[in-house]
Write a protein that holds these residues in place. Structure first.
Motif, PDB file in Angstrom:
ATOM      1  N   LEU A 110      16.231  89.589   3.732  1.00 17.86           N
ATOM      2  CA  LEU A 110      17.519  89.121   4.423  1.00 17.86           C
ATOM      3  C   LEU A 110      17.656  87.578   4.374  1.00 17.86           C
ATOM      4  O   LEU A 110      18.714  87.111   3.946  1.00 17.86           O
ATOM      5  N   ALA A 111      16.673  86.988   4.543  1.00 13.92           N
ATOM      6  CA  ALA A 111      16.611  85.432   4.498  1.00 13.92           C
ATOM      7  C   ALA A 111      16.777  84.694   3.189  1.00 13.92           C
ATOM      8  O   ALA A 111      17.387  83.753   2.994  1.00 13.92           O
ATOM      9  N   SER A 112      16.196  85.434   2.254  1.00 10.59           N
ATOM     10  CA  SER A 112      16.464  84.911   0.753  1.00 10.59           C
ATOM     11  C   SER A 112      17.760  85.104   0.187  1.00 10.59           C
ATOM     12  O   SER A 112      18.469  84.403  -0.706  1.00 10.59           O
ATOM     13  N   GLY A 113      18.747  85.942   0.871  1.00  5.61           N
ATOM     14  CA  GLY A 113      20.084  86.212   0.561  1.00  5.61           C
ATOM     15  C   GLY A 113      20.196  86.814  -0.895  1.00  5.61           C
ATOM     16  O   GLY A 113      21.578  86.600  -1.392  1.00  5.61           O
ATOM     17  N   THR A 114      19.572  87.400  -1.417  1.00  7.13           N
ATOM     18  CA  THR A 114      19.533  88.011  -2.297  1.00  7.13           C
ATOM     19  C   THR A 114      19.266  89.665  -2.126  1.00  7.13           C
ATOM     20  O   THR A 114      18.262  90.231  -2.397  1.00  7.13           O
ATOM     21  N   VAL A 115      20.580  90.147  -1.844  1.00  4.85           N
ATOM     22  CA  VAL A 115      20.151  91.749  -1.248  1.00  4.85           C
ATOM     23  C   VAL A 115      21.155  92.496  -2.440  1.00  4.85           C
ATOM     24  O   VAL A 115      22.224  92.391  -2.352  1.00  4.85           O
ATOM     25  N   SER A 116      20.488  93.088  -3.608  1.00  6.80           N
ATOM     26  CA  SER A 116      21.234  93.896  -4.598  1.00  6.80           C
ATOM     27  C   SER A 116      20.368  94.697  -5.346  1.00  6.80           C
ATOM     28  O   SER A 116      18.954  94.841  -5.082  1.00  6.80           O
ATOM     29  N   ALA A 153      15.948  96.879   4.902  1.00 11.60           N
ATOM     30  CA  ALA A 153      16.875  95.679   4.826  1.00 11.60           C
ATOM     31  C   ALA A 153      17.990  95.707   4.038  1.00 11.60           C
ATOM     32  O   ALA A 153      19.124  95.417   4.471  1.00 11.60           O
ATOM     33  N   SER A 154      17.764  96.246   2.931  1.00 13.74           N
ATOM     34  CA  SER A 154      19.001  96.138   1.823  1.00 13.74           C
ATOM     35  C   SER A 154      20.154  97.041   2.242  1.00 13.74           C
ATOM     36  O   SER A 154      21.301  97.061   2.407  1.00 13.74           O
ATOM     37  N   ALA A 155      19.703  98.385   2.704  1.00 13.60           N
ATOM     38  CA  ALA A 155      20.600  99.143   3.216  1.00 13.60           C
ATOM     39  C   ALA A 155      21.606  98.946   4.519  1.00 13.60           C
ATOM     40  O   ALA A 155      22.437  98.988   4.639  1.00 13.60           O
ATOM     41  N   ALA A 156      20.533  98.239   5.331  1.00  7.70           N
ATOM     42  CA  ALA A 156      21.431  97.500   6.609  1.00  7.70           C
ATOM     43  C   ALA A 156      22.330  96.471   6.090  1.00  7.70           C
ATOM     44  O   ALA A 156      23.427  96.383   6.831  1.00  7.70           O
ATOM     45  N   GLN A 157      22.013  95.634   5.052  1.00  5.44           N
ATOM     46  CA  GLN A 157      22.856  94.725   4.741  1.00  5.44           C
ATOM     47  C   GLN A 157      24.071  95.302   4.132  1.00  5.44           C
ATOM     48  O   GLN A 157      25.286  94.908   4.457  1.00  5.44           O
ATOM     49  N   ALA A 158      23.792  96.410   3.565  1.00  4.06           N
ATOM     50  CA  ALA A 158      25.005  97.125   2.846  1.00  4.06           C
ATOM     51  C   ALA A 158      25.849  97.561   4.017  1.00  4.06           C
ATOM     52  O   ALA A 158      27.359  97.680   4.022  1.00  4.06           O
ATOM     53  N   VAL A 159      25.189  97.956   5.153  1.00  2.00           N
ATOM     54  CA  VAL A 159      26.094  98.776   6.325  1.00  2.00           C
ATOM     55  C   VAL A 159      26.826  97.693   6.993  1.00  2.00           C
ATOM     56  O   VAL A 159      28.060  97.723   7.121  1.00  2.00           O
ATOM     57  N   GLY A 170      26.910  94.225   6.195  1.00  2.00           N
ATOM     58  CA  GLY A 170      27.587  92.990   5.613  1.00  2.00           C
ATOM     59  C   GLY A 170      27.302  91.682   6.347  1.00  2.00           C
ATOM     60  O   GLY A 170      27.903  90.763   5.449  1.00  2.00           O
ATOM     61  N   ASP A 171      26.346  91.629   7.207  1.00  2.00           N
ATOM     62  CA  ASP A 171      26.094  90.359   7.660  1.00  2.00           C
ATOM     63  C   ASP A 171      24.438  90.482   7.786  1.00  2.00           C
ATOM     64  O   ASP A 171      24.075  91.125   8.232  1.00  2.00           O
ATOM     65  N   PRO A 172      23.754  89.331   7.557  1.00  2.00           N
ATOM     66  CA  PRO A 172      22.388  89.243   7.572  1.00  2.00           C
ATOM     67  C   PRO A 172      21.992  89.181   8.985  1.00  2.00           C
ATOM     68  O   PRO A 172      20.821  89.817   9.213  1.00  2.00           O
ATOM     69  N   LEU A 173      22.513  88.893   9.864  1.00  2.00           N
ATOM     70  CA  LEU A 173      22.138  89.054  11.409  1.00  2.00           C
ATOM     71  C   LEU A 173      22.107  90.302  11.843  1.00  2.00           C
ATOM     72  O   LEU A 173      21.182  90.742  12.400  1.00  2.00           O
ATOM     73  N   GLY A 174      23.209  90.680  11.650  1.00  2.00           N
ATOM     74  CA  GLY A 174      23.510  92.448  11.876  1.00  2.00           C
ATOM     75  C   GLY A 174      22.381  93.156  11.283  1.00  2.00           C
ATOM     76  O   GLY A 174      21.932  94.119  11.897  1.00  2.00           O
ATOM     77  N   ALA A 175      22.179  92.920   9.797  1.00  2.00           N
ATOM     78  CA  ALA A 175      21.234  93.749   9.115  1.00  2.00           C
ATOM     79  C   ALA A 175      19.693  93.406   9.750  1.00  2.00           C
ATOM     80  O   ALA A 175      19.021  94.573   9.955  1.00  2.00           O
ATOM     81  N   LEU A 176      19.475  92.189  10.353  1.00  2.00           N
ATOM     82  CA  LEU A 176      18.462  92.156  10.861  1.00  2.00           C
ATOM     83  C   LEU A 176      18.266  92.953  12.138  1.00  2.00           C
ATOM     84  O   LEU A 176      17.090  93.425  12.389  1.00  2.00           O
ATOM     85  N   ALA A 177      19.205  92.629  13.167  1.00  2.00           N
ATOM     86  CA  ALA A 177      19.038  93.609  14.308  1.00  2.00           C
ATOM     87  C   ALA A 177      18.976  95.036  13.994  1.00  2.00           C
ATOM     88  O   ALA A 177      18.423  95.682  14.947  1.00  2.00           O
TER      89      ALA A 177
END
Length: 362
Positions: free
Chosen positions: A125-131, A80-86, A88-95
């Motif tokens: 991703l829902a928590s919004g703390t991806v670091s 999930a963290s890698a998908a968020q980094a790629v 930049g959007d929680p919905l896209g990272a989820l998908a």
């Protein structure tokens, strides 16, 4: 209320369930306190969650699932963290992350813990703390919860499943005796037809299910003794050793012979396939012999089995001799009932060998 009374009364499944439930709750509370104080997390979610679900029915099961769950949670967090980094959007990272994680969840090596990979990704991703720090924090909480859950299960009244083996063996012996008594009553009263024989066959089928339960209980017993410290087992009330596995083989053979007997009776009840049962006097002797063999089964199931009964064994020997004489007479006269009587006598002889110990020399 019945379960509550059983748990209060003494050791048993109900009390085991209470103990495991309290241990799981205690592990979750301990993990919460440690996570808040050591990791400084006001939410402290992952540690108590993992600790709670890892207080399993066996210590070995807890350790195995700890490895599976930690791997799944780490995979979900990192993916999930890698998908968020790629994206930049929680919905896209989820998908991007959830589909491959759901496929990974079906990998047999994860057992039933694989779903935690996908649920952890959703939570991350829902928590919004991806670091990097958040990922490390979450993984650290997971490991902490796993350590606490496994330690509590192993060190506080470790679960040892020996009682189920004993209970299943006792029930198998008792139920085998009940089937033999039912058959004896039917033969003695002359109630031997296809419908009655079908009832006996269904009763024998229940013995087969009991054998399956015994095998499952034996597997649980073996697993519960793995990685369980010997001194800590002494804290458990009740027997500390399961009956030997040779008992399983013995009663499996007995139940198989009972099943074979009911099949032979079902065939003999079919007038189109056999000439019918032997005469009533012979069946009464046979019924009495089955009663005595059934008594031997049920006495074995007793908490304190009685010693050898010389009077009963003498009666059994006499009945056995009379039936063998009847078989010889039938064969000598060319009676059409010879095959039926021979088959029935063979089945009771098989039970005799299993249940009646041979006389000791000297």
């Amino acid at each position: 209320m019945r379960a509550v009374r059983a748990a209060w009364r003494g050791p048993g499944r109900e009390r085991d369930l209470v103990v495991q439930s309290l241990k799981a709750a205690g592990a979750a509370l301990l993990a919460w306190v440690v996570a808040r104080n050591l990791l400084g997390d006001p939410m402290a979610l992952m540690a108590p969650w993992v600790a709670l679900v890892l207080v399993q029915a066996t210590v070995f099961g807890s350790l195995r699932q700890a490895g599976q769950q930690c791997t799944a949670i780490c995979a979900g967090t990192l993916c999930a963290s890698a998908a968020q980094a790629v994206t930049g959007d929680p919905l896209g990272a989820l998908a991007l992350s959830v589909p491959p994680l759901m496929l990974l969840a079906n990998w047999p090596r994860f057992g039933d813990q694989g779903i935690y990979a996908a649920t952890t990704a959703v939570f991350t991703l829902a928590s919004g703390t991806v670091s990097a720090s958040a990922v490390g924090h979450r993984v650290g909480q997971t490991v902490l919860g796993a350590v606490i859950g496994v330690a509590v299960n192993a060190l506080v009244l470790p679960p040892v499943h020996l009682r189920d083996v004993r209970e299943n063996l006792t029930a198998l012996a008792r139920e085998a005796g009940e089937v033999l008594h039912a058959i004896a009553a039917g033969l003695r009263d002359g109630e031997w037809d296809a419908e009655t024989a079908g009832e006996w066959s269904r009763a024998a089928a229940r013995l087969e299910r009991r054998r399956d339960g015994l095998r499952s209980a034996r597997d649980w017993s073996r697993e519960s003794l793995r990685l369980t410290a010997g001194p800590l087992r002494g804290l458990r009330r009740g027997p500390l050793e399961a009956p030997p596995e040779t008992d399983d083989d013995h009663w499996s053979r007995v139940s198989a012979h009972v099943t074979a007997l009911t099949r032979a009776l079902a065939v003999a009840a079919d007038g189109d396939r056999t000439p019918g049962p032997p005469e009533a006097a012979v069946l009464r002797d046979y019924a009495r012999l089955l009663d005595l063999v059934g008594d031997a089964c049920k006495e074995t199931a007793a908490v304190r089995p009685p010693g050898p009964d010389s009077g009963r064994e003498a009666e059994m020997q006499e009945l056995r001799g009379r039936l063998q004489d009847s078989l010889r007479d039938h064969a000598g006269d060319g009676s059409p009932h010879t095959a039926v009587l021979g088959t029935l006598l063979l089945q009771v002889e098989n039970l005799w060998v299993e249940l009646i110990p041979p006389p000791q020399d000297g």
